[in-house]
Scaffold this active site. Structure first.
Site, short mmCIF file in Angstrom:
data_model
loop_
_atom_site.label_atom_id
_atom_site.label_comp_id
_atom_site.label_asym_id
_atom_site.label_seq_id
_atom_site.Cartn_x
_atom_site.Cartn_y
_atom_site.Cartn_z
N ARG A 45 -0.70 -5.75 4.80
CA ARG A 45 -0.30 -4.97 3.69
C ARG A 45 1.19 -4.04 4.12
O ARG A 45 0.74 -3.15 5.19
CB ARG A 45 -1.41 -3.61 2.13
CG ARG A 45 -2.45 -4.96 2.08
CD ARG A 45 -3.71 -3.52 1.21
NE ARG A 45 -3.93 -2.40 2.87
CZ ARG A 45 -4.82 -1.75 1.70
NH1 ARG A 45 -5.01 -1.40 0.68
NH2 ARG A 45 -5.36 -0.80 3.12
N GLU A 97 -11.98 4.89 -5.13
CA GLU A 97 -11.54 3.23 -4.97
C GLU A 97 -12.06 2.45 -6.22
O GLU A 97 -13.56 3.03 -7.73
CB GLU A 97 -12.79 3.17 -4.23
CG GLU A 97 -13.19 1.19 -4.12
CD GLU A 97 -11.56 0.86 -3.03
OE1 GLU A 97 -11.28 -0.16 -4.53
OE2 GLU A 97 -11.55 0.65 -2.54
N ARG A 138 0.84 -1.17 -0.05
CA ARG A 138 0.07 0.07 0.09
C ARG A 138 1.10 1.14 -0.50
O ARG A 138 1.82 1.47 0.82
CB ARG A 138 -1.28 -0.52 1.00
CG ARG A 138 -1.81 1.08 0.99
CD ARG A 138 -2.84 1.58 0.09
NE ARG A 138 -3.53 2.08 0.92
CZ ARG A 138 -3.82 3.71 1.20
NH1 ARG A 138 -2.63 4.49 0.27
NH2 ARG A 138 -5.33 4.12 1.01
#
Length: 358
Positions: free
Chosen positions: A111, A68, A60
């Site tokens: 992540r 999104e 990330r």
């Protein structure tokens, strides 16, 4: 864009939830070091899968938040696909990248949190400079925030991406489109005499514009963390709200004016219809009066006796032969061609032959 809990501190959007979720995650994070890896694939605008000697890792990108585009639980957001395309173009599969970390190296989803570099280029900042990401702090990781924020401000000043008024899905784009629609409607009311239907249609357009303005205003009044306001600071939201309110006021004024104009037009149409009805009534009355006059004349003709036929002419007697002073021989008779001085008929004859003379 996944936000677990967020607050604004001194103008910085801080997102909680970046602490490693388990003991094994924390142990792995303690061992994680800055390193190079190769891109396997891009997930979305702020997430990429890389491979190094230990396997594949989902990374990330730090201090950015893009719209999104792949979360099945969330709708695709404005410019989400464009952010993914930007990162896919910048980081095609096989690209060698350098991953640089901050204090917290994993989020609660497992992540890896990192700044991504290609050569000396800071990819996180490039996405923000294109207007496709918002600058934010995840947990306490703010190492790259200033660089990302500067890139975001550059995009905002240039009106790129999420700040572009030419992109219909962005909030600035929606405000600009509403302003244009309101200005166009305000400048093109129906002309006097256009008919009630024209004013009704115009009123319907104004109603749609008013609803659009209300919807845009509602977005601008939402919580600043709302995904639709991604990248817009409080000052920018205030400016857009002021512009929207001005356009709404113009529409409201036109709504009131249109109500008055329609009433005036309806009265004009009613007066024209009344005048036409009066003229028709007068025409019908005149026609009836003319017909009655013709009927009176026809009845009078029926009551007048016919003139007697003229008497036949008397027969004309044959013209009397002219009186003659002839002294020669004569043959008297009714067929004579001459009259003597006593009115007797005779025929002139030859004294010797006794034949009628010509």
């Amino acid at each position: 864009m996944k936000v677990i809990a967020a607050l604004v501190v001194s103008g910085v959007l801080v997102v909680a939830g970046a602490v490693p979720a388990t003991a094994s995650d924390r142990a792995r994070a303690a061992e994680l070091v800055d390193r190079t890896a190769r891109v396997v694939r891009v997930v979305d605008g702020d997430t990429v899968v890389v491979r190094d000697s230990t396997g594949e890792h989902r990374v990330r990108l730090l201090n950015i938040d893009t719209p999104e585009s792949v979360d099945p639980a969330s709708p695709v957001e404005c410019l989400g696909p464009e952010a993914s395309t930007f990162l896919s173009t910048r980081l095609p599969a096989g690209t060698t990248v350098k991953l640089v970390h901050d204090r917290i190296k994993h989020d609660r989803y497992g992540r890896e949190l990192a700044a991504v570099y290609v050569g000396g280029a800071f990819v996180n900042g490039e996405i923000a400079r294109a207007g496709l990401a918002d600058a934010l702090v995840i947990g306490g990781n703010d190492r790259f925030y200033d660089d990302v924020l500067a890139a975001q401000r550059s995009a905002r000043a240039a009106k790129l991406g999420l700040y572009a008024e030419s992109v219909p899905c962005t909030v600035p784009g929606q405000v600009a489109a509403f302003e244009q629609s309101a200005a166009t409607l305000a400048g093109q009311p129906p002309a006097a005499g256009a008919g009630v239907e024209a004013f009704d249609a115009y009123a319907a357009q104004l109603t749609v514009a008013a609803a659009t303005g209300a919807a845009v205003s509602a977005v601008l009044a939402a919580d600043p963390r709302d995904h639709r306001l991604l990248g817009l600071n409080v000052g920018r939201i205030r400016t857009l709200s002021t512009r929207t309110a001005a356009a709404q006021a113009a529409v409201t004024v036109r709504v009131g004016e249109t109500t008055t104009w329609r009433a005036t037009e309806a009265a004009r149409v009613a007066a024209e219809q009344a005048a036409a009805a009066q003229a028709e009534a007068e025409r019908v009355a005149a026609a009836a009066q003319a017909e009655a006059a013709r009927a009176v004349k026809a009845a009078a003709r029926k009551r007048t006796p016919a003139a007697p036929a003229p008497a036949p002419a008397a027969p004309v007697a044959p013209a009397a032969p002219p009186v003659d002073s002839y002294t020669g021989c004569r043959a008297y008779g009714s067929g004579g061609t001459s009259l003597d001085d006593k009115g007797r008929r005779y025929t002139k004859i030859d004294c010797t032959t006794k034949a009628p003379l010509g």
